[in-house]
Design a protein around this motif. Structure first.
Motif, PDB file in Angstrom:
ATOM      1  N   GLY A  40      32.084 -11.698  -0.518  1.00 37.74           N
ATOM      2  CA  GLY A  40      32.548 -11.740  -1.903  1.00 37.74           C
ATOM      3  C   GLY A  40      33.033 -10.378  -2.365  1.00 37.74           C
ATOM      4  N   LEU A  41      32.809  -9.367  -1.503  1.00 40.06           N
ATOM      5  CA  LEU A  41      33.151  -7.991  -1.875  1.00 40.06           C
ATOM      6  C   LEU A  41      34.161  -7.361  -0.918  1.00 40.06           C
ATOM      7  N   VAL A  42      34.166  -7.820   0.314  1.00 38.39           N
ATOM      8  CA  VAL A  42      35.112  -7.282   1.309  1.00 38.39           C
ATOM      9  C   VAL A  42      35.751  -8.453   2.048  1.00 38.39           C
ATOM     10  N   GLN A  66      28.733  -2.656   3.252  1.00 35.84           N
ATOM     11  CA  GLN A  66      29.788  -2.330   2.290  1.00 35.84           C
ATOM     12  C   GLN A  66      30.023  -0.826   2.190  1.00 35.84           C
ATOM     13  N   ALA A  67      29.048  -0.045   2.640  1.00 33.79           N
ATOM     14  CA  ALA A  67      29.150   1.418   2.495  1.00 33.79           C
ATOM     15  C   ALA A  67      30.050   2.051   3.558  1.00 33.79           C
ATOM     16  N   ALA A  92      27.184  -7.709  -8.999  1.00 27.54           N
ATOM     17  CA  ALA A  92      27.309  -8.295  -7.659  1.00 27.54           C
ATOM     18  C   ALA A  92      26.504  -7.377  -6.741  1.00 27.54           C
ATOM     19  N   LEU A  93      25.259  -7.775  -6.502  1.00 29.27           N
ATOM     20  CA  LEU A  93      24.294  -6.892  -5.848  1.00 29.27           C
ATOM     21  C   LEU A  93      24.341  -7.081  -4.341  1.00 29.27           C
ATOM     22  N   SER A  94      24.753  -6.045  -3.622  1.00 24.01           N
ATOM     23  CA  SER A  94      24.786  -6.197  -2.165  1.00 24.01           C
ATOM     24  C   SER A  94      23.416  -5.903  -1.572  1.00 24.01           C
ATOM     25  N   MET A  95      23.100  -6.657  -0.542  1.00 22.06           N
ATOM     26  CA  MET A  95      21.879  -6.442   0.250  1.00 22.06           C
ATOM     27  C   MET A  95      22.352  -6.654   1.675  1.00 22.06           C
ATOM     28  N   ASP A  96      22.879  -5.572   2.269  1.00 19.73           N
ATOM     29  CA  ASP A  96      23.747  -5.773   3.444  1.00 19.73           C
ATOM     30  C   ASP A  96      23.569  -4.741   4.553  1.00 19.73           C
ATOM     31  N   HIS A 100      34.692 -14.375  -3.201  1.00 22.26           N
ATOM     32  CA  HIS A 100      35.291 -13.492  -4.214  1.00 22.26           C
ATOM     33  C   HIS A 100      35.404 -14.250  -5.543  1.00 22.26           C
ATOM     34  N   GLY A 101      35.792 -15.525  -5.449  1.00 21.99           N
ATOM     35  CA  GLY A 101      35.887 -16.349  -6.658  1.00 21.99           C
ATOM     36  C   GLY A 101      34.541 -16.476  -7.344  1.00 21.99           C
TER      37      GLY A 101
END
Ligand code: NAD
Length: 260
Positions: A145-147, A258-259, A250-254, A160-161
């Motif tokens: 949803g972020l990349v 994403q970094a 939109a909280l990433s736990m990844d 993303h939607g």
């Protein structure tokens, strides 16, 4: 603080959704489970959760990719449990193929379950949350949803939607004690992760542990997957009073995905 509230968690007979149902039941929240599986196994799960935590637990087999079944799920929960205070949109699916070979019916299925169903459940649940002056909406999106990502255009577009829907609903509810946020996990160690690792172990003649490490390291800079219970703990936090001013996040736990 959550005792006596009612949560609907879509896609909660397995995986992340089930972990969220367990975490909320442990906080004395009555639960509407949703998802597929053997009737006897779901019934055993329902009874186990109810007895362990002294809460009411119902199940709806609604197929959220079909018509207005997502709207009907909220109606069923309200009828059977009296109200809906917490809505977790978790059910999701994907189809892997390059965009020029992506079948339209699969596109519609992925968008239908991952995006249109959350739209329907939110639309149906929000009026009663407004009436009672409290609500939590949590959308389980994804790192996708972020990349972007290869060979999963429908999944990336739907997630993303879903992040976009989260922001829109968060703004429309910003003046009220109702919050809407998204969680964006990287690879989570659900059933499919263990199956992929088991297949790799057999193929490469390596241990299960080594196979799990290699699968996790494919995408996750940490080399570890996220546990479903970790996603569930974040969802439970979003339901707490401490999170009342987290809105549209939109909280990433990844594992650092994403970094990169
Ligand atoms: P899962 O496949 O383990 O469980 C899915 C649940 O949804 C099951 O209870 C299943 O019965 C139910 N379900 C499937 N289709 C349904 C439908 N049409 N209607 C109602 N219920 C349905 O899934 P998971 O891996 O725990 O993923 C849950 C969510 O988290 C999904 O939205 C997924 O996109 C997202 N996610 C998963 C991962 C991961 O690595 N597993 C990573 C990021 C995001």
């Amino acid at each position: 603080m959550l005792e006596g509230k009612v949560a609907v968690i879509t896609g909660s007979t397995d995986g992340i959704g089930l972990a969220i149902a367990r975490a909320l039941a442990a906080q004395k929240v009555d639960i509407m489970l949703n998802g597929f599986g053997e009737a006897s196994a779901i019934d055993a799960l329902r009874r186990e959760l109810a007895q362990a935590h002294g809460v009411r637990v119902c199940h709806s087999p609604a197929d959220l990719s079909v018509g207005t079944e997502a709207t009907q799920l909220i109606e069923t929960a309200t009828r059977e449990l009296g109200r809906v205070d917490i809505l977790v949109n978790n059910a999701g699916t994907q189809h892997k193929s390059v965009v020029e070979q992506h079948p339209l019916d699969k596109w519609n299925l992925v968008l239908g379950l991952n995006l249109t169903a959350p739209f329907q459940t939110i639309r149906a649940a929000l009026p009663q949350m407004r009436e009672r002056g409290w609500g939590r909406i949590i959308n389980i999106a994804s790192i996708y949803g972020l990349v972007g990502g290869y060979e999963r255009s429908s999944y990336v577009a739907s997630k993303h939607g879903l992040v976009g829907l989260t922001k829109a609903v968060a703004l429309e509810t910003a003046g009220s004690p109702i919050t809407c946020n998204a969680i964006c996990p990287g690879d989570v160690s659900t059933r499919i992760f263990y199956k992929t690792a088991k297949d790799l172990a057999l193929r490469e003649n390596i241990s299960r542990e080594e196979a799990q490490r290699r699968v996790a390291a494919t995408n996750m800079p940490s080399g570890n997957t996220v546990a479903p219970e970790q996603v569930a703990a974040l969802a439970a936090f979003l339901c707490s009073a401490s999170a009342s001013e987290m809105r549209g996040a939109a909280l990433s736990m990844d594992g650092g995905w994403q970094a990169r």
